[in-house]
Scaffold this motif. Structure first.
Motif, PDB file in Angstrom:
ATOM      1  N   GLY A 142       1.971  -3.623   6.323  1.00  0.00           N
ATOM      2  CA  GLY A 142       1.527  -3.752   5.019  1.00  0.00           C
ATOM      3  C   GLY A 142       0.767  -2.379   4.657  1.00  0.00           C
ATOM      4  N   GLY A 143       0.048  -2.547   3.484  1.00  0.00           N
ATOM      5  CA  GLY A 143      -0.200  -1.098   2.791  1.00  0.00           C
ATOM      6  C   GLY A 143      -1.567  -0.576   3.842  1.00  0.00           C
ATOM      7  N   LYS A 144      -1.220   0.792   3.862  1.00  0.00           N
ATOM      8  CA  LYS A 144      -2.379   1.346   4.673  1.00  0.00           C
ATOM      9  C   LYS A 144      -2.761   2.735   4.097  1.00  0.00           C
ATOM     10  N   TRP A 145      -4.023   3.007   4.002  1.00  0.00           N
ATOM     11  CA  TRP A 145      -4.516   4.173   3.030  1.00  0.00           C
ATOM     12  C   TRP A 145      -4.416   5.320   4.287  1.00  0.00           C
ATOM     13  N   VAL A 146      -3.941   6.341   3.787  1.00  0.00           N
ATOM     14  CA  VAL A 146      -3.908   7.797   4.738  1.00  0.00           C
ATOM     15  C   VAL A 146      -5.012   8.136   5.074  1.00  0.00           C
ATOM     16  N   ASP A 147      -5.315   8.354   6.134  1.00  0.00           N
ATOM     17  CA  ASP A 147      -6.814   9.083   6.575  1.00  0.00           C
ATOM     18  C   ASP A 147      -6.329  10.845   6.194  1.00  0.00           C
TER      19      ASP A 147
ATOM     20  N   LYS B  36      -9.169  19.312  -2.311  1.00  0.00           N
ATOM     21  CA  LYS B  36     -10.061  18.958  -3.567  1.00  0.00           C
ATOM     22  C   LYS B  36      -9.272  18.122  -4.744  1.00  0.00           C
ATOM     23  N   ALA B  37      -8.087  17.973  -4.653  1.00  0.00           N
ATOM     24  CA  ALA B  37      -7.502  17.387  -5.926  1.00  0.00           C
ATOM     25  C   ALA B  37      -7.474  15.815  -5.581  1.00  0.00           C
ATOM     26  N   PRO B  38      -7.998  14.921  -6.439  1.00  0.00           N
ATOM     27  CA  PRO B  38      -8.341  13.585  -6.213  1.00  0.00           C
ATOM     28  C   PRO B  38      -7.255  12.654  -6.210  1.00  0.00           C
ATOM     29  N   PHE B  39      -6.316  12.784  -5.042  1.00  0.00           N
ATOM     30  CA  PHE B  39      -5.171  11.917  -4.865  1.00  0.00           C
ATOM     31  C   PHE B  39      -5.385  11.286  -3.579  1.00  0.00           C
ATOM     32  N   TRP B  40      -5.094  10.082  -3.688  1.00  0.00           N
ATOM     33  CA  TRP B  40      -5.047   8.906  -2.210  1.00  0.00           C
ATOM     34  C   TRP B  40      -3.548   8.493  -1.984  1.00  0.00           C
ATOM     35  N   LYS B  41      -3.117   8.657  -0.962  1.00  0.00           N
ATOM     36  CA  LYS B  41      -1.685   7.883  -0.508  1.00  0.00           C
ATOM     37  C   LYS B  41      -1.997   6.466   0.277  1.00  0.00           C
ATOM     38  N   LEU B  42      -1.455   5.655  -0.442  1.00  0.00           N
ATOM     39  CA  LEU B  42      -1.218   4.344   0.168  1.00  0.00           C
ATOM     40  C   LEU B  42       0.364   4.020   0.729  1.00  0.00           C
ATOM     41  N   GLU B  43       0.157   4.102   1.937  1.00  0.00           N
ATOM     42  CA  GLU B  43       1.785   4.053   2.315  1.00  0.00           C
ATOM     43  C   GLU B  43       2.045   2.451   2.804  1.00  0.00           C
ATOM     44  N   GLU B  44       3.327   2.198   2.556  1.00  0.00           N
ATOM     45  CA  GLU B  44       3.880   0.932   2.700  1.00  0.00           C
ATOM     46  C   GLU B  44       4.377   0.896   4.152  1.00  0.00           C
ATOM     47  N   THR B  45       3.868   0.166   5.091  1.00  0.00           N
ATOM     48  CA  THR B  45       4.358   0.313   6.369  1.00  0.00           C
ATOM     49  C   THR B  45       5.010  -1.482   6.806  1.00  0.00           C
ATOM     50  N   PRO B  46       5.442  -1.480   7.966  1.00  0.00           N
ATOM     51  CA  PRO B  46       6.001  -2.863   8.369  1.00  0.00           C
ATOM     52  C   PRO B  46       4.694  -3.728   8.471  1.00  0.00           C
TER      53      PRO B  46
END
Lengths: 150, 83, 150, 83
Positions: free
Chosen positions: C130-135, C118-128
């Motif tokens: 490039g940036g990737k939004w977590v599913d 429920k809490a509106p947070f979104w993770k963007l991971e820095e991978t080799p």
């Protein structure tokens, strides 16, 4: 890791020591037990925890090994104090570290439930009517029984 | 044979531990609990409170029908209340 | 109590602040979430947590109120960070204090499960790569669904 | 009417928020999602990824058939991944 000791402990420091440098850990569940000032029927000024040196360490080691057999844990810690403690003081600490929160939570609850029913500690409460040995609670047996593997 | 008492078993029997030498007919935990009251009045608590009695042999929980032998460390105590 | 902040927090100090002087508390359950260095399919050098200022606070406040409605708690705390974090850093902390351990454990798990869905947070991971939004994970929905009152 | 975008909705649409003035025929959240692609190519994502779309009105989760009105703060975002 297990520790049975008379002196107090530092929860924040213990969590740091356990997780330090292990970046595979995603979740850390912990439980801290404190001395309450009210028992079922009397005010408590202090309590003394008696234990069975040797068997205590043996039981805690067995319980921790069992948790590590059931869940994939990156680290775990049980600290249990003995001796005289006043209300508000820390009695017991269980910490479990895992990749995901589910196994951290479950193993932490499992450790507390088994510790409550297997670890040889006995509480003597100081009440206005004098020292009183605490009775075991049926609800603790019930809590522990849910982990029995079918 | 060393025997240890904890919590209210310790305070009622009046000592934390002692050396005992039961007769040869005492082969199991149950035999031991039947024989202990012969040591004195204080020991009758092991019969009176038998429901609340937990037994360990060599620091492992034990059953009534488990065998005991010379050199064992026996412990009698009430249900645990730590945590 | 809830806090949404960019800076780090001190778990031991937060537990102390929450329990300090309240001798009715017998059990303190807590969960600490850390940044892992491995995601499902890539190594992570860091992540950035985006959130929805305003709604985040509103949701966390609602979730905490719901936990206090369902369980008799003496104190509770949710801290969630946003911004850029590296592996090993602390992301989220939930603490629940109660007379007995069962309600402390249950409410702590409840808060984490609901916060995750429920809490509106979104993770963007820095991978080799490039940036990737977590599913979002189905297992989080499953975990949250078990708290639905029948 | 203020509308906010988060995570990959923000990066695809290319802005974090904007003022929009939908026609009077746009009465519900569903109407709004049908109308948004008319604002430009980037906005087609709200149709393409409709399964992964979460909506809030005034910072509370909303359904497709919920009504929207002047002055509302609308937010579109993917399923949350905090914690």
């Amino acid at each position: 890791m297990i520790r049975v000791q008379e002196h107090d402990f530092d929860v924040g420091q213990e969590i740091k020591n356990l997780t330090n440098g292990n970046h595979a850990i995603g979740g850390v569940a912990s439980f801290l037990g404190l001395v309450r000032d009210i028992a079922s029927d009397a005010e408590i000024s202090a309590m003394t925890l008696e234990h069975y040196p040797g068997m205590t360490e043996k039981m805690l080691t067995e319980i921790e090994a069992e948790a590590n057999r059931r869940w994939e844990l990156d680290a775990s810690l049980i600290i249990h104090r003995y001796g005289r403690m006043e209300p508000g003081e820390q009695i017991v600490l269980v910490i479990t570290c895992s990749k995901h929160r589910k196994s951290a939570f479950e193993s932490c609850e499992f450790l507390m439930d088994f510790l409550k029913t297997k670890a040889p500690f006995w509480k003597l409460e100081e009440t206005p009517e004098g020292g009183k040995w605490v009775d075991a609670r049926d609800s603790d047996d019930t809590a522990a029984s849910r982990w029995i593997e079918k | 044979m060393k025997i240890l008492y904890f919590a209210w078993l310790r305070t009622t029997i009046g000592k934390p531990l002692e050396e005992i030498t039961p007769p040869e007919t005492v082969k199991t935990v149950k035999d031991l609990l039947d024989w202990l009251p012969s040591l004195g009045e204080n020991y009758s608590i092991v019969q009176e409170k038998s429901d609340l009695l937990r037994i360990a042999i060599n620091q492992e929980y034990a059953n009534l029908d488990q065998e005991i032998k010379q050199g064992d460390e026996i412990a009698l105590f009430p249900p645990v209340t730590g945590g």
